[in-house]
Design a protein around this motif. Structure first.
Motif, mmCIF file in Angstrom:
data_model
loop_
_atom_site.group_PDB
_atom_site.id
_atom_site.type_symbol
_atom_site.label_atom_id
_atom_site.label_comp_id
_atom_site.label_asym_id
_atom_site.label_seq_id
_atom_site.Cartn_x
_atom_site.Cartn_y
_atom_site.Cartn_z
ATOM 1 N N SER A 77 0.815 -1.218 0.000
ATOM 2 C CA SER A 77 0.000 0.000 0.000
ATOM 3 C C SER A 77 0.847 1.266 0.000
ATOM 4 C CB SER A 77 -0.915 0.014 1.227
ATOM 5 O OG SER A 77 -0.152 -0.081 2.430
ATOM 6 N N PHE A 78 2.158 1.108 -0.155
ATOM 7 C CA PHE A 78 3.103 2.213 0.013
ATOM 8 C C PHE A 78 2.788 3.401 -0.886
ATOM 9 C CE2 PHE A 78 7.148 4.169 -1.452
ATOM 10 C CZ PHE A 78 7.561 4.730 -0.254
ATOM 11 N N GLU A 79 2.622 3.154 -2.172
ATOM 12 C CA GLU A 79 2.427 4.271 -3.102
ATOM 13 C C GLU A 79 1.098 4.970 -2.863
ATOM 14 O OE1 GLU A 79 3.270 3.559 -7.187
ATOM 15 O OE2 GLU A 79 5.093 2.409 -6.746
ATOM 16 N N ASP A 80 0.059 4.216 -2.547
ATOM 17 C CA ASP A 80 -1.236 4.836 -2.274
ATOM 18 C C ASP A 80 -1.148 5.728 -1.046
ATOM 19 O OD1 ASP A 80 -4.221 5.073 -2.579
ATOM 20 O OD2 ASP A 80 -4.119 4.161 -0.583
ATOM 21 N N LEU A 82 1.637 7.070 0.377
ATOM 22 C CA LEU A 82 2.598 8.163 0.252
ATOM 23 C C LEU A 82 2.134 9.226 -0.740
ATOM 24 C CD1 LEU A 82 5.363 8.873 1.478
ATOM 25 C CD2 LEU A 82 6.430 7.829 -0.510
ATOM 26 N N VAL A 83 1.690 8.803 -1.902
ATOM 27 C CA VAL A 83 1.342 9.755 -2.958
ATOM 28 C C VAL A 83 -0.081 10.277 -2.798
ATOM 29 C CG1 VAL A 83 1.107 10.080 -5.450
ATOM 30 C CG2 VAL A 83 2.974 8.675 -4.538
ATOM 31 N N GLU A 84 -1.030 9.364 -2.651
ATOM 32 C CA GLU A 84 -2.435 9.770 -2.633
ATOM 33 C C GLU A 84 -2.858 10.379 -1.306
ATOM 34 O OE1 GLU A 84 -4.074 9.810 -5.360
ATOM 35 O OE2 GLU A 84 -2.520 8.754 -6.485
ATOM 36 N N GLN A 85 -2.418 9.773 -0.199
ATOM 37 C CA GLN A 85 -2.862 10.243 1.117
ATOM 38 C C GLN A 85 -1.959 11.329 1.707
ATOM 39 O OE1 GLN A 85 -3.845 7.009 3.859
ATOM 40 N NE2 GLN A 85 -4.273 5.653 2.140
ATOM 41 N N LEU A 86 -0.651 11.217 1.485
ATOM 42 C CA LEU A 86 0.290 12.162 2.104
ATOM 43 C C LEU A 86 0.794 13.219 1.116
ATOM 44 C CD1 LEU A 86 2.374 9.679 4.310
ATOM 45 C CD2 LEU A 86 0.386 11.050 4.942
ATOM 46 N N GLY A 87 0.377 13.139 -0.123
ATOM 47 C CA GLY A 87 0.725 14.170 -1.093
ATOM 48 C C GLY A 87 2.208 14.261 -1.401
ATOM 49 N N TYR A 88 2.898 13.137 -1.347
ATOM 50 C CA TYR A 88 4.342 13.114 -1.570
ATOM 51 C C TYR A 88 4.651 13.285 -3.044
ATOM 52 C CZ TYR A 88 9.076 11.075 -1.735
ATOM 53 O OH TYR A 88 10.413 10.842 -1.938
ATOM 54 N N ALA A 89 5.460 14.296 -3.382
ATOM 55 C CA ALA A 89 5.776 14.555 -4.790
ATOM 56 C C ALA A 89 7.245 14.909 -4.980
ATOM 57 C CB ALA A 89 4.901 15.693 -5.310
ATOM 58 N N GLY A 115 12.653 2.248 -2.567
ATOM 59 C CA GLY A 115 11.263 1.881 -2.340
ATOM 60 C C GLY A 115 10.692 1.107 -3.514
ATOM 61 N N THR A 116 9.506 1.504 -3.944
ATOM 62 C CA THR A 116 8.847 0.815 -5.055
ATOM 63 C C THR A 116 9.222 1.393 -6.410
ATOM 64 O OG1 THR A 116 6.912 2.246 -4.807
ATOM 65 C CG2 THR A 116 6.888 0.144 -3.606
ATOM 66 N N GLY A 117 10.120 2.376 -6.430
ATOM 67 C CA GLY A 117 10.610 2.900 -7.691
ATOM 68 C C GLY A 117 10.031 4.233 -8.117
ATOM 69 N N LEU A 118 9.547 5.038 -7.177
ATOM 70 C CA LEU A 118 8.957 6.322 -7.548
ATOM 71 C C LEU A 118 9.987 7.256 -8.179
ATOM 72 C CD1 LEU A 118 6.664 7.004 -4.451
ATOM 73 C CD2 LEU A 118 5.947 6.361 -6.759
ATOM 74 N N THR A 119 11.163 7.371 -7.564
ATOM 75 C CA THR A 119 12.185 8.260 -8.114
ATOM 76 C C THR A 119 12.803 7.669 -9.377
ATOM 77 O OG1 THR A 119 12.674 9.166 -5.927
ATOM 78 C CG2 THR A 119 14.353 9.468 -7.619
ATOM 79 N N MET A 139 9.742 -4.126 -0.758
ATOM 80 C CA MET A 139 9.781 -2.946 -1.619
ATOM 81 C C MET A 139 10.578 -3.240 -2.889
ATOM 82 S SD MET A 139 8.264 -0.173 -0.408
ATOM 83 C CE MET A 139 7.925 0.814 1.033
ATOM 84 N N VAL A 140 11.723 -3.870 -2.739
ATOM 85 C CA VAL A 140 12.587 -4.162 -3.892
ATOM 86 C C VAL A 140 11.875 -5.103 -4.855
ATOM 87 C CG1 VAL A 140 14.733 -5.294 -4.592
ATOM 88 C CG2 VAL A 140 14.741 -3.667 -2.696
ATOM 89 N N GLU A 141 11.104 -6.060 -4.338
ATOM 90 C CA GLU A 141 10.363 -6.969 -5.212
ATOM 91 C C GLU A 141 9.367 -6.215 -6.091
ATOM 92 O OE1 GLU A 141 8.575 -9.945 -2.773
ATOM 93 O OE2 GLU A 141 10.453 -11.025 -2.415
ATOM 94 N N ILE A 142 8.695 -5.221 -5.510
ATOM 95 C CA ILE A 142 7.744 -4.426 -6.290
ATOM 96 C C ILE A 142 8.477 -3.590 -7.322
ATOM 97 C CG2 ILE A 142 6.044 -2.563 -6.157
ATOM 98 C CD1 ILE A 142 5.216 -3.675 -3.416
ATOM 99 N N ALA A 143 9.609 -2.984 -6.924
ATOM 100 C CA ALA A 143 10.402 -2.201 -7.874
ATOM 101 C C ALA A 143 10.892 -3.084 -9.024
ATOM 102 C CB ALA A 143 11.590 -1.554 -7.154
#
Length: 269
Positions: A77-80, A82-89, A115-119, A139-143
């Motif tokens: 649930s990391f990306e949801d 961090l990005v959707e709930q916490l507004g991480y950009a 992490g999951t590869g956002l950067t 995390m690495v498995e998802i990336a």
């Protein structure tokens, strides 16, 4: 490693959380100390919770077992969150600044705390070869499934930088790493040791108020906050030249912004 009494650990940890939530700081600290006696590796982050309540010295970093457990548990649930709930950009801000400053393209990038590869995903078209690492195997498995990285490692950041003997990088990013580190010398020195002369080191930090004279501390959300002056000093001490330090909102927390900085530094040479 001695077997942990899971039942006793859960009881002590839940008691500590209840005291903390009720504002009973002395009782919470004592309960967290019991947690540490049961679980010395500190999978639950008792040490940073004690520090976040203003008791004792801030540790030099969050315990590895805590960071690994935290991100393993939240990987799916990391990306949801961090990005959707916490507004991480922050990754998007990194790309924008690189483009505005006309920096890049790059040959080899090291994505610390990938992490999951956002950067990695945000900068993929600006780099020929990307190496990512994270302490969380989940995390690495998802990336890995995203096929963004040429190479991926499961490793603690400081240990990797100390032991790595791969070809050096001309771009190193650490977009959500400093909130889990207090003392910055190992990170900055390790980055310098793994970078070509003139390479860029880009990272985000959550900032202490200017009125706070400490170099770093653990904030109310168990994340490290750093003094901008401390960051500047340690960069200079480890051979970096500051390109820019921009004010940013790192993310939202309980509906409030988390003031911080996006830092771009160049390795002298």
């Amino acid at each position: 490693m001695a077997k942990i009494d899971e039942e006793a650990l859960a009881e002590a940890y839940n008691r500590a959380l209840a005291h903390e939530k009720a504002g009973e700081i002395d009782a919470a600290v004592e309960a967290y100390k019991q947690v540490l006696e049961i679980d010395p590796e500190d999978h639950g982050g008792a040490a940073v919770r004690i520090a976040s309540m203003g008791r004792g010295e801030a540790p030099p970093k969050a315990p590895d077992a805590y960071v690994e457990t935290l991100f393993d548990q939240h990987a799916e649930s990391f990306e949801d969150i961090l990005v959707e709930q916490l507004g991480y950009a922050v990754p998007v801000l990194v790309r924008q600044r690189l483009q505005e400053l006309k920096l890049g393209p790059f040959k080899r990038m090291l994505d610390l705390g990938c992490g999951t590869g956002l950067t990695g995903g945000t900068l993929r078209d600006m780099v020929d070869d990307i190496t990512g690492l994270d302490i969380s195997e989940n995390m690495v498995e998802i990336a890995h499934e995203k096929d963004l990285y040429e190479t991926l490692y499961v490793a603690e950041v400081e240990d990797f930088l100390e032991d790595n003997d791969d070809e050096p990088f001309d771009l190193i990013t650490a977009t959500d790493v400093l909130p889990y580190l207090g003392a910055l010398e190992p990170l900055f020195f390790g980055a310098a040791e793994n970078m070509v002369a003139g390479g860029l080191f880009i990272f985000s930090s959550e900032s202490l108020p200017e009125s706070d004279e400490r170099t770093y501390t653990v904030g109310p959300h168990q994340r490290f906050m750093h003094s901008p002056a401390y960051i500047r000093t340690r960069l200079a001490d480890t051979g970096f030249e500051l390109v820019e330090m921009s004010d940013i909102n790192v993310r939202m927390q309980d509906g409030n912004p988390s003031p911080g900085h996006l830092v771009i530094a160049k390795l002298k040479g």
